[in-house]
Design a protein around this motif. Structure first.
Motif, PDB file in Angstrom:
ATOM      1  N   SER A  19       0.805  -1.228   0.000  1.00  0.00           N
ATOM      2  CA  SER A  19       0.000   0.000   0.000  1.00  0.00           C
ATOM      3  C   SER A  19       0.837   1.278   0.000  1.00  0.00           C
ATOM      4  N   ARG A  20       2.067   1.205   0.505  1.00  0.00           N
ATOM      5  CA  ARG A  20       2.924   2.398   0.537  1.00  0.00           C
ATOM      6  C   ARG A  20       4.349   2.051   0.102  1.00  0.00           C
ATOM      7  N   ARG A  34      -6.427  -4.006   3.945  1.00  0.00           N
ATOM      8  CA  ARG A  34      -5.739  -2.894   3.277  1.00  0.00           C
ATOM      9  C   ARG A  34      -5.025  -3.375   2.012  1.00  0.00           C
ATOM     10  N   THR A  80      -5.869  -2.174  -1.887  1.00  0.00           N
ATOM     11  CA  THR A  80      -4.795  -1.608  -2.706  1.00  0.00           C
ATOM     12  C   THR A  80      -4.653  -2.353  -4.022  1.00  0.00           C
TER      13      THR A  80
END
Length: 312
Positions: free
Chosen positions: A127-128, A219, A223
């Motif tokens: 996600s990041r 999450r 994503t």
């Protein structure tokens, strides 16, 4: 003082997995093969990660620590079970019993928190990705692992101290092949209401990592659904399969054992403990090595290095 002296010299009788001699012989054979496979498999995983610089990443740092915990976890009770079977004995002293119980709770909790750290690592990676190296810095990884050990032992200590203060004045037969908190509370002739409340509080602490794992994968899913064509995300997501398999095996058996009333526990439930105490730690190295290309390459490199260094 008399109660403390009596408890310190008291012995319990471990009934085993089933209490039937023929079936106990089978489980002895099972443990006899499972335990060395667990030790060797997890040690190989640790060695492969340590020796291969390509695996010096947060995910494999957590995996190495998970393997270390699994080695300790399976060593808490299985060696004692094997020795007792060979000697034809079923006894265990009160001190040994408390020690087994403490480390079973501590290592079980540590295992679950490291699994949560691994899920968080995958969630951040997917996600990041641009902030991954900053968020999952070496310092953060060490803190997550140290925190797992601290929480695990902190959760185990109150149960150990509370159980040590109980009186056992009747039946001394523990309905399992090791000392677990549930059968010990059933044997006590003291008032265990507070102990039971603390046990369920401990189950709550144990459940926190599962909640973190669920949130992390929710999450991850969102994503991946938003950016389905990104190659890097697909590669990162492929590493989640092994972790999800291990989480399912571990929590599936543990929930079947502890997420229910104390009065419903009996000797037949000891079979469930074999899964998360012996089978799961043995399977973890195979799950991660067979489903992960980087681990396969690292293991092949490790064995090649070992064979090439042997004298001809």
């Amino acid at each position: 003082m008399r109660k403390e002296n009596q408890s310190s010299t008291m012995d319990f009788i471990l009934l085993g997995v089933t209490g039937q001699q023929e079936q106990e012989d089978f489980f002895f054979t099972l443990f006899f093969f499972i335990y060395p496979i667990t030790l060797i498999g997890n040690m190989i995983i640790i060695m492969a990660i340590c020796y291969n610089t390509h695996l010096h990443k947060p995910m494999y740092f957590f995996l190495a620590n998970l393997s270390l915990v699994d080695i300790f976890f399976s060593s808490v009770a299985i060696p004692k079970t094997l020795v007792n079977h060979l000697l034809g004995s079923k006894t265990i002293s009160f001190g040994e019993c408390l020690t087994q119980m403490h480390f079973m709770i501590a290592l079980g909790n540590t295992d679950s928190y490291i699994l949560a750290a691994m899920a968080y690592d995958r969630a951040v990676a997917i996600s990041r990705p641009l902030h991954y190296t900053t968020i999952m810095s070496p310092r953060s990884c060490v803190l997550l692992v140290v925190g797992s050990w601290v929480v695990g032992n902190a959760n185990a200590l109150p149960h150990t101290l509370l159980t040590a203060s109980l009186s056992f004045c009747g039946n001394k037969e523990v309905a399992n092949f090791y000392c677990d908190i549930t059968p010990l509370l059933q044997l006590s002739c003291s008032d265990i209401h507070f102990n039971v409340k603390m046990m369920y509080l401990g189950v709550g602490v144990f459940s926190v990592p599962l909640l973190c794992i669920i949130i992390s994968y929710v999450r991850v899913i969102f994503t991946v659904l938003r950016v389905p064509s990104t190659k890097g995300i697909c590669k990162a997501f492929s590493t989640c399969g092994s972790h999800l398999t291990v989480v399912s095996l571990y929590y599936g058996t543990v929930m079947g054992m502890y997420f229910r009333p104390l009065t419903s526990y009996s000797l037949k439930d000891a079979v469930i403990t074999v899964m998360y105490m012996a089978v799961t730690p043995m399977l973890n190295p195979f799950i991660y090595s067979l489903r992960n290309q980087e681990m396969k390459a690292a293991l092949a490199k490790l064995f090649h290095k070992r064979t090439s260094s042997e004298p001809i």
